[in-house]
Design a protein around this motif. Structure first.
Motif, PDB file in Angstrom:
ATOM      1  N   GLU A 163       0.835  -1.206   0.000  1.00 32.33           N
ATOM      2  CA  GLU A 163       0.000   0.000   0.000  1.00 32.33           C
ATOM      3  C   GLU A 163       0.870   1.255   0.000  1.00 32.33           C
ATOM      4  O   GLU A 163       0.594   2.212  -0.737  1.00 32.33           O
ATOM      5  CB  GLU A 163      -0.913  -0.017   1.225  1.00 32.33           C
ATOM      6  N   ALA A 164       1.933   1.241   0.800  1.00 26.25           N
ATOM      7  CA  ALA A 164       2.829   2.393   0.860  1.00 26.25           C
ATOM      8  C   ALA A 164       3.556   2.594  -0.471  1.00 26.25           C
ATOM      9  O   ALA A 164       3.738   3.723  -0.928  1.00 26.25           O
ATOM     10  CB  ALA A 164       3.848   2.212   1.988  1.00 26.25           C
ATOM     11  N   GLU A 165       3.975   1.493  -1.111  1.00 31.21           N
ATOM     12  CA  GLU A 165       4.630   1.607  -2.413  1.00 31.21           C
ATOM     13  C   GLU A 165       3.667   2.180  -3.447  1.00 31.21           C
ATOM     14  O   GLU A 165       4.062   3.028  -4.258  1.00 31.21           O
ATOM     15  CB  GLU A 165       5.154   0.246  -2.862  1.00 31.21           C
ATOM     16  N   ASN A 166       2.411   1.719  -3.428  1.00 28.94           N
ATOM     17  CA  ASN A 166       1.415   2.250  -4.365  1.00 28.94           C
ATOM     18  C   ASN A 166       1.179   3.734  -4.114  1.00 28.94           C
ATOM     19  O   ASN A 166       1.096   4.527  -5.051  1.00 28.94           O
ATOM     20  CB  ASN A 166       0.101   1.479  -4.258  1.00 28.94           C
ATOM     21  N   LYS A 167       1.067   4.111  -2.826  1.00 27.54           N
ATOM     22  CA  LYS A 167       0.849   5.512  -2.484  1.00 27.54           C
ATOM     23  C   LYS A 167       2.051   6.347  -2.910  1.00 27.54           C
ATOM     24  O   LYS A 167       1.889   7.447  -3.443  1.00 27.54           O
ATOM     25  CB  LYS A 167       0.609   5.642  -0.982  1.00 27.54           C
ATOM     26  N   ALA A 168       3.263   5.834  -2.676  1.00 24.96           N
ATOM     27  CA  ALA A 168       4.468   6.559  -3.070  1.00 24.96           C
ATOM     28  C   ALA A 168       4.527   6.720  -4.591  1.00 24.96           C
ATOM     29  O   ALA A 168       4.897   7.794  -5.085  1.00 24.96           O
ATOM     30  CB  ALA A 168       5.717   5.825  -2.577  1.00 24.96           C
ATOM     31  N   ALA A 169       4.154   5.678  -5.323  1.00 21.07           N
ATOM     32  CA  ALA A 169       4.140   5.779  -6.790  1.00 21.07           C
ATOM     33  C   ALA A 169       3.116   6.814  -7.241  1.00 21.07           C
ATOM     34  O   ALA A 169       3.376   7.599  -8.168  1.00 21.07           O
ATOM     35  CB  ALA A 169       3.830   4.421  -7.399  1.00 21.07           C
ATOM     36  N   GLU A 170       1.972   6.847  -6.580  1.00 17.46           N
ATOM     37  CA  GLU A 170       0.934   7.827  -6.919  1.00 17.46           C
ATOM     38  C   GLU A 170       1.417   9.253  -6.627  1.00 17.46           C
ATOM     39  O   GLU A 170       1.246  10.162  -7.442  1.00 17.46           O
ATOM     40  CB  GLU A 170      -0.333   7.530  -6.115  1.00 17.46           C
ATOM     41  N   ILE A 171       2.039   9.441  -5.465  1.00 14.29           N
ATOM     42  CA  ILE A 171       2.562  10.758  -5.094  1.00 14.29           C
ATOM     43  C   ILE A 171       3.644  11.188  -6.092  1.00 14.29           C
ATOM     44  O   ILE A 171       3.682  12.339  -6.530  1.00 14.29           O
ATOM     45  CB  ILE A 171       3.113  10.739  -3.652  1.00 14.29           C
ATOM     46  N   LEU A 172       4.515  10.250  -6.468  1.00 18.10           N
ATOM     47  CA  LEU A 172       5.572  10.548  -7.422  1.00 18.10           C
ATOM     48  C   LEU A 172       4.990  10.933  -8.782  1.00 18.10           C
ATOM     49  O   LEU A 172       5.455  11.892  -9.414  1.00 18.10           O
ATOM     50  CB  LEU A 172       6.509   9.346  -7.558  1.00 18.10           C
ATOM     51  N   ALA A 173       3.966  10.209  -9.223  1.00 17.11           N
ATOM     52  CA  ALA A 173       3.335  10.541 -10.503  1.00 17.11           C
ATOM     53  C   ALA A 173       2.696  11.924 -10.445  1.00 17.11           C
ATOM     54  O   ALA A 173       2.821  12.714 -11.396  1.00 17.11           O
ATOM     55  CB  ALA A 173       2.289   9.480 -10.852  1.00 17.11           C
ATOM     56  N   GLN A 174       2.033  12.241  -9.347  1.00 18.79           N
ATOM     57  CA  GLN A 174       1.430  13.566  -9.204  1.00 18.79           C
ATOM     58  C   GLN A 174       2.512  14.650  -9.176  1.00 18.79           C
ATOM     59  O   GLN A 174       2.349  15.717  -9.778  1.00 18.79           O
ATOM     60  CB  GLN A 174       0.590  13.638  -7.928  1.00 18.79           C
ATOM     61  N   ALA A 175       3.608  14.383  -8.498  1.00 20.32           N
ATOM     62  CA  ALA A 175       4.703  15.365  -8.429  1.00 20.32           C
ATOM     63  C   ALA A 175       5.305  15.589  -9.808  1.00 20.32           C
ATOM     64  O   ALA A 175       5.610  16.731 -10.184  1.00 20.32           O
ATOM     65  CB  ALA A 175       5.774  14.890  -7.449  1.00 20.32           C
ATOM     66  N   ARG A 176       5.479  14.514 -10.578  1.00 21.92           N
ATOM     67  CA  ARG A 176       6.018  14.666 -11.926  1.00 21.92           C
ATOM     68  C   ARG A 176       5.063  15.465 -12.806  1.00 21.92           C
ATOM     69  O   ARG A 176       5.500  16.321 -13.584  1.00 21.92           O
ATOM     70  CB  ARG A 176       6.284  13.299 -12.542  1.00 21.92           C
ATOM     71  N   LEU A 177       3.774  15.180 -12.692  1.00 24.92           N
ATOM     72  CA  LEU A 177       2.777  15.925 -13.468  1.00 24.92           C
ATOM     73  C   LEU A 177       2.793  17.397 -13.073  1.00 24.92           C
ATOM     74  O   LEU A 177       2.771  18.284 -13.935  1.00 24.92           O
ATOM     75  CB  LEU A 177       1.383  15.318 -13.259  1.00 24.92           C
ATOM     76  N   GLN A 178       2.840  17.660 -11.772  1.00 25.40           N
ATOM     77  CA  GLN A 178       2.872  19.040 -11.296  1.00 25.40           C
ATOM     78  C   GLN A 178       4.156  19.735 -11.756  1.00 25.40           C
ATOM     79  O   GLN A 178       4.122  20.900 -12.149  1.00 25.40           O
ATOM     80  CB  GLN A 178       2.765  19.079  -9.778  1.00 25.40           C
ATOM     81  N   ALA A 179       5.276  19.028 -11.731  1.00 25.37           N
ATOM     82  CA  ALA A 179       6.542  19.613 -12.201  1.00 25.37           C
ATOM     83  C   ALA A 179       6.446  19.938 -13.688  1.00 25.37           C
ATOM     84  O   ALA A 179       6.912  20.994 -14.135  1.00 25.37           O
ATOM     85  CB  ALA A 179       7.703  18.657 -11.937  1.00 25.37           C
ATOM     86  N   HIS A 180       5.831  19.034 -14.452  1.00 20.38           N
ATOM     87  CA  HIS A 180       5.662  19.283 -15.891  1.00 20.38           C
ATOM     88  C   HIS A 180       4.792  20.517 -16.111  1.00 20.38           C
ATOM     89  O   HIS A 180       5.125  21.375 -16.938  1.00 20.38           O
ATOM     90  CB  HIS A 180       5.038  18.048 -16.551  1.00 20.38           C
ATOM     91  N   ARG A 181       3.699  20.611 -15.370  1.00 18.18           N
ATOM     92  CA  ARG A 181       2.816  21.778 -15.494  1.00 18.18           C
ATOM     93  C   ARG A 181       3.547  23.055 -15.086  1.00 18.18           C
ATOM     94  O   ARG A 181       3.389  24.093 -15.737  1.00 18.18           O
ATOM     95  CB  ARG A 181       1.576  21.599 -14.618  1.00 18.18           C
ATOM     96  N   THR A 182       4.330  22.984 -14.030  1.00 18.17           N
ATOM     97  CA  THR A 182       5.071  24.155 -13.562  1.00 18.17           C
ATOM     98  C   THR A 182       6.089  24.589 -14.616  1.00 18.17           C
ATOM     99  O   THR A 182       6.236  25.787 -14.881  1.00 18.17           O
ATOM    100  CB  THR A 182       5.783  23.835 -12.236  1.00 18.17           C
ATOM    101  N   ARG A 183       6.783  23.610 -15.240  1.00 14.21           N
ATOM    102  CA  ARG A 183       7.727  23.946 -16.296  1.00 14.21           C
ATOM    103  C   ARG A 183       7.013  24.606 -17.471  1.00 14.21           C
ATOM    104  O   ARG A 183       7.501  25.594 -18.026  1.00 14.21           O
ATOM    105  CB  ARG A 183       8.444  22.677 -16.776  1.00 14.21           C
ATOM    106  N   GLU A 184       5.846  24.062 -17.848  1.00 11.56           N
ATOM    107  CA  GLU A 184       5.089  24.662 -18.955  1.00 11.56           C
ATOM    108  C   GLU A 184       4.668  26.086 -18.613  1.00 11.56           C
ATOM    109  O   GLU A 184       4.778  26.991 -19.449  1.00 11.56           O
ATOM    110  CB  GLU A 184       3.847  23.814 -19.266  1.00 11.56           C
ATOM    111  N   ARG A 185       4.174  26.279 -17.397  1.00 12.59           N
ATOM    112  CA  ARG A 185       3.744  27.599 -16.965  1.00 12.59           C
ATOM    113  C   ARG A 185       4.923  28.579 -16.979  1.00 12.59           C
ATOM    114  O   ARG A 185       4.795  29.717 -17.447  1.00 12.59           O
ATOM    115  CB  ARG A 185       3.132  27.520 -15.565  1.00 12.59           C
TER     116      ARG A 185
END
Length: 155
Positions: free
Chosen positions: A69-91
């Protein structure tokens, strides 16, 4: 199973020879006595050991589930962080592009103002310069019409 020594101790005299005593009886079986005395507590310990083994197994299963469960949550958090970083770079890229466009527009407007000023200065100076150029040309033409001095006159 009893050893040979235990077997021989059974035949050791129980008492010193002397007057008659009540019948001596059968020698004591210490192993059986120990088994009878320690059997119930050891059986309880076996039950406790079995319960502990089951508890460890259940804990391992629960730990594996939590880890998964923790690995899944960490993967989800990492995916969200990467998406947010991509959006921040675009902005940030969009903001930089807008700032560059604004700066280019300001530079172009400044260049237009300077070009207009140069054209206006050229327009005002052109008539004066043209008049002076015409005057110089006319002066040159007039100088060519005059008779040139003879070399004899100069000497």
């Amino acid at each position: 199973m009893t050893g040979f020594r235990d077997f021989l101790t059974r035949f050791r005299p129980v008492a010193t020879p002397g007057r008659a005593s009540p019948p001596a009886g059968i020698p004591a079986d210490r192993t059986a006595a120990l088994r009878a005395e320690l059997g119930p507590p050891l059986a309880l310990l076996e039950d406790a050991e079995t319960a502990a083994r089951d508890l460890r197994r259940q804990a391992a299963v629960a730990a594996a589930a939590r880890r998964s469960e923790a690995e899944n949550k960490a993967a989800e958090i990492l995916a969200q962080a990467r998406l947010q970083a991509h959006r921040t770079r675009e902005r940030a890229a969009e903001e930089t592009a807008r700032a560059s466009e604004r700066e280019a527009a300001e530079m172009l407007a400044d260049a237009d103002r300077k070009a207009t000023a140069v054209r206006e200065a050229a327009r005002t100076r052109t008539s004066d310069l043209a008049d002076r150029a015409v005057a110089l040309v006319l002066a040159d033409i007039a100088a060519d019409r005059l008779p040139s001095p003879t070399p004899e006159a100069e000497s």
